[in-house]
Design an enzyme around this catalytic site. Structure first.
Site, PDB file in Angstrom:
ATOM      1  N   TYR A 183       0.731  -1.132  -0.057  1.00 39.42           N
ATOM      2  CA  TYR A 183      -0.026   0.028  -0.031  1.00 39.42           C
ATOM      3  C   TYR A 183       0.811   1.261  -0.020  1.00 39.42           C
ATOM      4  CZ  TYR A 183      -3.605  -3.450   1.595  1.00 39.42           C
ATOM      5  OH  TYR A 183      -4.541  -4.139   1.576  1.00 39.42           O
ATOM      6  N   SER A 189     -13.373  -4.781   2.452  1.00 43.09           N
ATOM      7  CA  SER A 189     -14.345  -4.161   1.557  1.00 43.09           C
ATOM      8  C   SER A 189     -15.698  -4.587   1.827  1.00 43.09           C
ATOM      9  CB  SER A 189     -13.928  -4.512   0.321  1.00 43.09           C
ATOM     10  OG  SER A 189     -12.850  -4.066  -0.323  1.00 43.09           O
ATOM     11  N   PRO A 190     -16.110  -4.493   3.309  1.00 46.42           N
ATOM     12  CA  PRO A 190     -17.372  -4.796   3.519  1.00 46.42           C
ATOM     13  C   PRO A 190     -18.497  -3.990   3.049  1.00 46.42           C
ATOM     14  CG  PRO A 190     -16.099  -3.847   5.577  1.00 46.42           C
ATOM     15  CD  PRO A 190     -15.216  -4.072   4.240  1.00 46.42           C
ATOM     16  N   GLY A 235     -18.357  -2.828   0.025  1.00 47.52           N
ATOM     17  CA  GLY A 235     -18.442  -3.173  -1.576  1.00 47.52           C
ATOM     18  C   GLY A 235     -17.628  -1.908  -2.066  1.00 47.52           C
ATOM     19  N   ARG A 236     -16.555  -1.598  -1.558  1.00 43.73           N
ATOM     20  CA  ARG A 236     -15.643  -0.630  -1.809  1.00 43.73           C
ATOM     21  C   ARG A 236     -16.246   0.621  -2.074  1.00 43.73           C
ATOM     22  NH1 ARG A 236     -11.115  -3.444  -3.496  1.00 43.73           N
ATOM     23  NH2 ARG A 236     -11.748  -5.799  -3.885  1.00 43.73           N
ATOM     24  N   GLY A 237     -17.222   1.067  -0.966  1.00 43.78           N
ATOM     25  CA  GLY A 237     -17.968   2.249  -0.810  1.00 43.78           C
ATOM     26  C   GLY A 237     -19.161   2.337  -1.562  1.00 43.78           C
TER      27      GLY A 237
END
Length: 328
Positions: free
Chosen positions: A56, A203-204, A206-208
């Site tokens: 990252y 990503s809970p 859904g990536r926003g």
């Protein structure tokens, strides 16, 4: 802050963690000052579980997390990862799980974070050219050397998990899981429960997407990695926007925000799950933490499951090249 136990080796963390990836990479421009403020606020609110990785920002995210954590180290659990190799300019160089690289990567992460031990060390992606027994064997040596406390895997296949767990206890499996990515329910979650491995959904939200914040593909900043994800493109985007609208309606009925409903649903799937929603802004962090106050009844869960059943989302999670690295 509620707490949960990950795995069967004694690791206890806050029920909700904080994913730090977007603070340094993939989701648009960086703002280190706001990111540091977000991490500090999370710690002030009782979040004890921070997630980073050496890829990252090509190490910058580990440095960022380390700067904050070193001032309150005694109770913060830092998870980081190795295996996705990038050049200094960010170019992807492949996946490396060779034992000598495992040792080198761990030492580099310790230097960047300034920590004397990594609490949870994941193999970020499985190296198809290195037997998992060799990789986890090297990771186990890091535990014996006192450089790492607990071991984890990310996006690994069931057979790989079994083989790894036979070499050294795996404390956590990190895999994408949310209302629009319910694939782990078929095999991975049952396997983790069989073996006593904790499950960390990334990503809970859904990536926003499930928050309703992404109103069109063009709303994403130039350079945002989500622009390359099939779920954020064309007809798939329009199809998936209907799912986000369903979450919005269900949240309104419950008197909470879409993000809180989506996170509360993940939290309700079992006490052995610790989601790590990522954000680089304090406002979104506060919203996410509100999910801990949302209680979903059996009827609520049934309604949500009917609106977003397994396989409801259209499009793969990553572009074609990314999909080749998951489920190994």
């Amino acid at each position: 802050m509620q707490t949960r136990t990950l795995g069967s080796q004694g690791l206890t963390v806050s029920a909700l963690g904080l994913g730090c990836m977007g603070m340094s990479d993939f989701y648009g421009a960086r703002d280190d000052a706001e990111s540091e403020a977000t991490i500090n606020l999370a710690l002030d609110r009782g979040v004890t579980f921070l997630d980073t990785a050496d890829m990252y920002g090509v190490g910058r995210n580990e440095e960022l997390v380390g700067r904050v954590v070193r001032t309150r180290r005694e109770w913060v659990v830092v998870a980081t990862k190795f295996g996705n190799v990038r050049a200094p300019d960010g170019t992807q160089l492949g996946i490396n799980g060779r034992p000598e690289y495992v040792r080198e990567a761990c030492d580099a992460s310790l230097r960047r974070t300034g920590l004397d031990v990594i609490d949870l060390y994941y193999q970020h992606r499985v190296d198809p050219n290195t037997p998992i027994e060799d990789t986890v064997g090297a990771m186990a040596e890091l535990v014996q050397a006192g450089k790492v406390k607990y071991l984890g895997l990310s996006e690994a296949a069931p057979d790989t998990i079994r083989r790894a767990h036979a070499i050294h206890p795996i404390t956590a499996l990190q895999t994408e899981y949310s209302l629009w990515t319910r694939d782990p329910e078929a095999e991975l979650l049952p396997l983790c429960r069989e073996l006593g491995i904790g499950f960390v959904p990334y990503s809970p939200l859904g990536r926003g997407f499930l928050t309703g914040a992404v109103t069109s593909p063009d709303a994403l900043e130039p350079g945002d990695a989500r622009r390359s994800h099939p779920r954020f493109q064309g007809e798939a985007f329009e199809h998936n926007r209907a799912l986000a609208e369903a979450v919005k309606r269900l949240a309104a009925d419950k008197g909470c925000t879409p993000a809180q409903l989506a996170l509360a649903w993940v939290l309700a799937q079992g006490d052995d799950l610790v989601p790590i929603p990522g954000t680089k802004r304090r406002t979104y962090l506060e919203d996410n933490l509100g999910a801990l106050d949302v209680t979903l009844s059996a009827e609520d869960l049934h309604r949500i499951g009917e609106a977003l059943p397994p396989g409801a989302a259209q499009g793969t999670r990553y572009a074609a090249a990314g999909m080749t690295t998951v489920g190994r």
